[in-house]
Enzyme design. Sequence first.
Site, short mmCIF file in Angstrom:
data_model
loop_
_atom_site.label_atom_id
_atom_site.label_comp_id
_atom_site.label_asym_id
_atom_site.label_seq_id
_atom_site.Cartn_x
_atom_site.Cartn_y
_atom_site.Cartn_z
N ARG A 163 -9.80 58.51 -51.38
CA ARG A 163 -10.16 57.33 -52.17
C ARG A 163 -9.12 57.22 -53.29
O ARG A 163 -8.57 58.24 -53.72
CB ARG A 163 -11.54 57.50 -52.80
CG ARG A 163 -12.68 57.61 -51.81
CD ARG A 163 -14.01 57.85 -52.53
NE ARG A 163 -15.13 57.83 -51.60
CZ ARG A 163 -15.64 58.89 -50.99
NH1 ARG A 163 -15.13 60.10 -51.22
NH2 ARG A 163 -16.65 58.79 -50.16
N LYS A 186 -17.45 61.87 -53.90
CA LYS A 186 -18.69 61.30 -54.44
C LYS A 186 -19.82 62.31 -54.37
O LYS A 186 -19.88 63.12 -53.45
CB LYS A 186 -19.08 60.06 -53.62
CG LYS A 186 -18.10 58.92 -53.81
CD LYS A 186 -18.57 57.70 -53.08
CE LYS A 186 -17.60 56.55 -53.27
NZ LYS A 186 -18.02 55.35 -52.58
N HIS A 254 -7.54 50.20 -50.79
CA HIS A 254 -8.69 50.77 -50.08
C HIS A 254 -8.54 50.61 -48.57
O HIS A 254 -9.00 51.46 -47.80
CB HIS A 254 -9.97 50.09 -50.58
CG HIS A 254 -11.21 50.86 -50.31
ND1 HIS A 254 -11.40 52.15 -50.77
CD2 HIS A 254 -12.32 50.55 -49.60
CE1 HIS A 254 -12.59 52.59 -50.37
NE2 HIS A 254 -13.16 51.64 -49.66
N ARG A 257 -7.04 53.53 -46.77
CA ARG A 257 -7.99 54.61 -46.42
C ARG A 257 -8.70 54.27 -45.11
O ARG A 257 -8.91 55.13 -44.26
CB ARG A 257 -8.98 54.80 -47.57
CG ARG A 257 -10.08 55.82 -47.33
CD ARG A 257 -10.79 56.09 -48.66
NE ARG A 257 -12.22 56.25 -48.53
CZ ARG A 257 -12.84 57.40 -48.25
NH1 ARG A 257 -12.13 58.48 -48.01
NH2 ARG A 257 -14.14 57.46 -48.18
N HIS A 280 -17.74 61.13 -46.19
CA HIS A 280 -18.92 60.25 -46.13
C HIS A 280 -20.19 61.08 -46.02
O HIS A 280 -20.24 62.06 -45.29
CB HIS A 280 -18.84 59.32 -44.91
CG HIS A 280 -17.91 58.18 -45.08
ND1 HIS A 280 -17.30 57.54 -44.03
CD2 HIS A 280 -17.48 57.54 -46.20
CE1 HIS A 280 -16.55 56.56 -44.48
NE2 HIS A 280 -16.64 56.54 -45.80
N TYR A 289 -17.04 51.94 -41.24
CA TYR A 289 -15.69 52.03 -41.77
C TYR A 289 -14.65 51.86 -40.68
O TYR A 289 -13.64 51.21 -40.85
CB TYR A 289 -15.50 53.43 -42.37
CG TYR A 289 -15.08 53.45 -43.80
CD1 TYR A 289 -15.94 52.97 -44.79
CD2 TYR A 289 -13.86 53.97 -44.19
CE1 TYR A 289 -15.57 53.02 -46.12
CE2 TYR A 289 -13.49 54.03 -45.52
CZ TYR A 289 -14.36 53.55 -46.48
OH TYR A 289 -13.99 53.60 -47.78
#
Length: 308
Positions: A163, A186, A254, A257, A280, A289
């Site tokens: 990211r 994340k 983005h 990615r 993820h 994605y």
Amino acid sequence: MSHHLALAPATSDALARWLETEAATRDLSAHTVTAYRADLIAFLHFLGAHWGQPVAPKALSALTQSDMRAFAAVERGRGLGARSLARRQSAVRSFLRWISDREEFDLSAALSARSPRYARSLPRPLTPAQAQDALAQVALHDTPWIAARDMAVLTLLWGCGLRISEALGLDGRDWPFPEALTIRGKGGRERQVPVLPVARAAVEDYLRQSPWGIAADAALFRGVRGGRLDPGAISGAMRKARAALGLPASATPHAMRHSFATHLLAAGGDLRTIQELLGHASLSTTQVYTGVDDARLMAVYRAAHPRG
């Protein structure tokens, strides 16, 4: 002010952070950001009234298809036109995808309700040739060290699936890169990301030219004044590249990615491994994605697990 009664402080913070992220990664105008904020406040206010309590981020994990349908019905009943409603629902789904990934819950069932735009609203990945062209274009910046820096950042997004926040969060102490980089993504999740020689070489080239040198406790990627590089600088570099090349507006940092994931899949990578490399929380996010449909998913699964 009644709208704000539906927003728990944590949700209000999350909404502000999502709007910042959207503005930086998708180059949104101030007008669009204002519209998105209004869309989300309308939705969260509706949910607060619908559920009878302010909506906290974790509470969104309980969202159902019928909640989404009820919101659409209420908005139509208030006289919202079809185009405005479509944009409102699109903004809401985008926020919900973001927060479910961040808070680690799966909303794919709630989001699949009559929303053909769901998968398509993600930035479309670039073809390998387009990604290469974009990198070559970024390399034409007038200031050589800035050209090398932007190339290095975009190569990490495209070649390692980072990211933008993860790439820009790297410090001097992370260099030289090991065979596999430990990335804290994340939700504090750690993952191991193999570093391709092309990515290592791009960072090396940038560091050789950078006027700021390298310090363990300072940012690896520096802005023109020596502070940590801002995502907006990379968005700007991609904006110029896509204008020069005639690429679509979806060609953002983005999207690099996304391209990492799709190119891996095209080369025969299995979805579970790609999920791990991207960091993820749920496989359904990876599936969306990579733009994989269920038939392709099953084919990939069977190829990876022939005895399964």
